[in-house]
Scaffold this motif. Structure first.
Motif: not given
Length: 140
Positions: A99-109
């Motif tokens: 199981x995934x314990x942490x997930x975050x996303x971002x857009x860079x360039x």
């Protein structure tokens, strides 16, 4: 349950991506050429191994799933939503569910980065150091 390793987590993420996006190229690591809009790339920028109690260790692999959009920010947001669900539970090649314990996303360039963590515990067996036999001689 088999031994879960950093490479089995990496392979499980790659397998989940291939299953969810069969027509998309999924690359692994540094790609010098051949990346196209719509491709995915999976790298493991960091991983930790912390001793807990005895032979128990906490492993903390972090993977960066990179998406190269064809268009813009709206496509990145839509893909991020999809990837969050695809990567919340993965199955290793040996069949273990992680199981995934942490997930975050971002857009860079203009490129989407989805950072996922799969913290898990492992036991590392080690040989016991047995004491030598002590012989006592008593006089009297």
């Amino acid at each position: 349950m088999s031994e879960i390793s950093f490479s089995s987590i990496y392979d499980g993420v790659s397998l989940a991506l291939h299953a969810a996006f069969p027509s998309v190229q999924v690359h692994g690591g540094n790609v010098k050429q051949g990346l196209n809009p719509g491709d995915l790339n999976v790298i493991m920028p960091s991983a930790g191994n912390t001793r807990q109690v005895g032979t128990r260790f906490l492993r903390t692999p972090t993977l960066d799933v990179i998406y190269y959009p064809k268009e813009g920010m709206a496509e990145c947001c839509e893909m991020a939503e999809t990837l969050v669900h695809v990567l919340e539970d993965i199955t290793t090649p040996a069949g273990d569910l992680v199981h995934c314990t942490r997930c975050e996303w971002s857009v860079e360039e203009g490129v989407l980065h989805v950072l996922v963590e799969y913290d898990h515990h492992v036991y590392t067996p080690r040989e016991q150091d047995l004491m030598e036999t002590l012989d006592l001689e008593m006089e009297g």
